[in-house]
Motif scaffolding. Structure first.
Motif, PDB file in Angstrom:
ATOM      1  N   LYS A 295      -0.952   8.852  -4.116  1.00  0.00           N
ATOM      2  CA  LYS A 295      -1.913   9.795  -3.523  1.00  0.00           C
ATOM      3  C   LYS A 295      -1.229  11.101  -3.136  1.00  0.00           C
ATOM      4  O   LYS A 295      -1.773  12.188  -3.358  1.00  0.00           O
TER       5      LYS A 295
ATOM      6  N   HIS B 191      -0.553  13.033  -6.252  1.00  0.00           N
ATOM      7  CA  HIS B 191      -1.789  13.587  -6.817  1.00  0.00           C
ATOM      8  C   HIS B 191      -2.215  14.866  -6.105  1.00  0.00           C
ATOM      9  O   HIS B 191      -2.863  15.725  -6.705  1.00  0.00           O
TER      10      HIS B 191
ATOM     11  N   ASN C 271       0.677   3.023  -3.333  1.00  0.00           N
ATOM     12  CA  ASN C 271      -0.540   3.813  -3.529  1.00  0.00           C
ATOM     13  C   ASN C 271      -0.491   5.093  -2.710  1.00  0.00           C
ATOM     14  O   ASN C 271      -0.971   6.134  -3.143  1.00  0.00           O
ATOM     15  N   GLN C 272       0.104   5.019  -1.523  1.00  0.00           N
ATOM     16  CA  GLN C 272       0.269   6.220  -0.697  1.00  0.00           C
ATOM     17  C   GLN C 272       1.114   7.247  -1.437  1.00  0.00           C
ATOM     18  O   GLN C 272       0.789   8.437  -1.449  1.00  0.00           O
TER      19      GLN C 272
ATOM     20  N   GLU D  34       0.821  -1.215   0.000  1.00  0.00           N
ATOM     21  CA  GLU D  34       0.000   0.000   0.000  1.00  0.00           C
ATOM     22  C   GLU D  34       0.859   1.270   0.000  1.00  0.00           C
ATOM     23  O   GLU D  34       0.381   2.347  -0.366  1.00  0.00           O
TER      24      GLU D  34
ATOM     25  N   THR E 187      -6.659  -2.494  -6.151  1.00  0.00           N
ATOM     26  CA  THR E 187      -6.585  -3.063  -4.802  1.00  0.00           C
ATOM     27  C   THR E 187      -5.394  -4.025  -4.778  1.00  0.00           C
ATOM     28  O   THR E 187      -4.819  -4.368  -5.823  1.00  0.00           O
TER      29      THR E 187
ATOM     30  N   ASN F 117     -10.045  10.913 -10.281  1.00  0.00           N
ATOM     31  CA  ASN F 117     -10.492  10.123  -9.141  1.00  0.00           C
ATOM     32  C   ASN F 117      -9.548   8.943  -8.924  1.00  0.00           C
ATOM     33  O   ASN F 117      -9.655   7.924  -9.604  1.00  0.00           O
ATOM     34  N   LEU F 118      -8.641   9.092  -7.981  1.00  0.00           N
ATOM     35  CA  LEU F 118      -7.665   8.030  -7.724  1.00  0.00           C
ATOM     36  C   LEU F 118      -8.308   6.750  -7.224  1.00  0.00           C
ATOM     37  O   LEU F 118      -7.818   5.662  -7.500  1.00  0.00           O
ATOM     38  N   ASP F 119      -9.387   6.862  -6.473  1.00  0.00           N
ATOM     39  CA  ASP F 119     -10.030   5.659  -5.934  1.00  0.00           C
ATOM     40  C   ASP F 119     -10.513   4.739  -7.045  1.00  0.00           C
ATOM     41  O   ASP F 119     -10.502   3.517  -6.895  1.00  0.00           O
ATOM     42  N   LYS F 120     -10.928   5.311  -8.152  1.00  0.00           N
ATOM     43  CA  LYS F 120     -11.367   4.488  -9.293  1.00  0.00           C
ATOM     44  C   LYS F 120     -10.183   3.956 -10.089  1.00  0.00           C
ATOM     45  O   LYS F 120     -10.302   2.960 -10.783  1.00  0.00           O
ATOM     46  N   TYR F 121      -9.044   4.623  -9.981  1.00  0.00           N
ATOM     47  CA  TYR F 121      -7.872   4.249 -10.775  1.00  0.00           C
ATOM     48  C   TYR F 121      -6.966   3.232 -10.085  1.00  0.00           C
ATOM     49  O   TYR F 121      -6.549   2.257 -10.690  1.00  0.00           O
ATOM     50  N   LEU F 122      -6.646   3.477  -8.824  1.00  0.00           N
ATOM     51  CA  LEU F 122      -5.671   2.636  -8.131  1.00  0.00           C
ATOM     52  C   LEU F 122      -6.215   1.233  -7.888  1.00  0.00           C
ATOM     53  O   LEU F 122      -7.333   1.065  -7.420  1.00  0.00           O
TER      54      LEU F 122
END
Length: 140
Positions: A51, A54, A47-48, A44, A81, A74-79
């Motif tokens: 973020k 961004h 991803n941090q 993670e 899991t 929208n990073l949540d839709k891009y990154l």
């Protein structure tokens, strides 16, 4: 914009490389077992970093499969899991253009990203964010 960074969807050779990893250098043969022990929490960190980037930079996602780019809103839709990233192949690796730094950030194998840059201060600029994400950077 693509032609500034890529030739046939490969980052141009004129860019230098800085490696961003969970470790402070390449793992030797005796340390390869660490790749199998990476936790979701450690993963993670990448991803941090994205973020954090961004919040400070306009970024564009590169979709190698479709040969397109688009502004990252929208990073949540891009990154991905953790599960998506572990199951995905190279074609699904994260690749991002950061125009203001004239740089490309690309996910590669073995929990490593490459920052492609033009020796214009991008590495020095990003070092605090890399460190804040509990990651390391190094070059060959």
């Amino acid at each position: 914009m693509i032609s500034e960074y890529f030739d046939n969807w490969e980052v141009k050779e004129e860019f230098s490389q800085e490696f961003i990893s969970l470790w402070d250098g390449w793992l030797g043969q005796n340390e390869c077992y660490k790749l199998d022990e990476v936790t979701e929490y450690e993963w993670e960190r990448f991803n941090q970093l994205i973020k954090l980037l961004h919040t400070e930079y306009e970024m564009y996602a590169v979709n190698l499969e479709s040969g397109t780019i688009y502004k990252l809103e929208n990073l949540d839709k891009y990154l991905p899991t953790y599960e998506e990233d572990m199951d995905g192949g190279q074609i699904n690796f994260t690749t991002i253009i950061i125009p203001s730094l004239n740089a490309v950030l690309a996910e590669t194998w073995d929990f490593t990203y490459i920052l492609y840059h033009k020796n214009n201060g991008a590495v020095e600029t990003l070092k605090p964010l890399i460190k804040k994400s509990n990651l390391f950077s190094f070059s060959n």
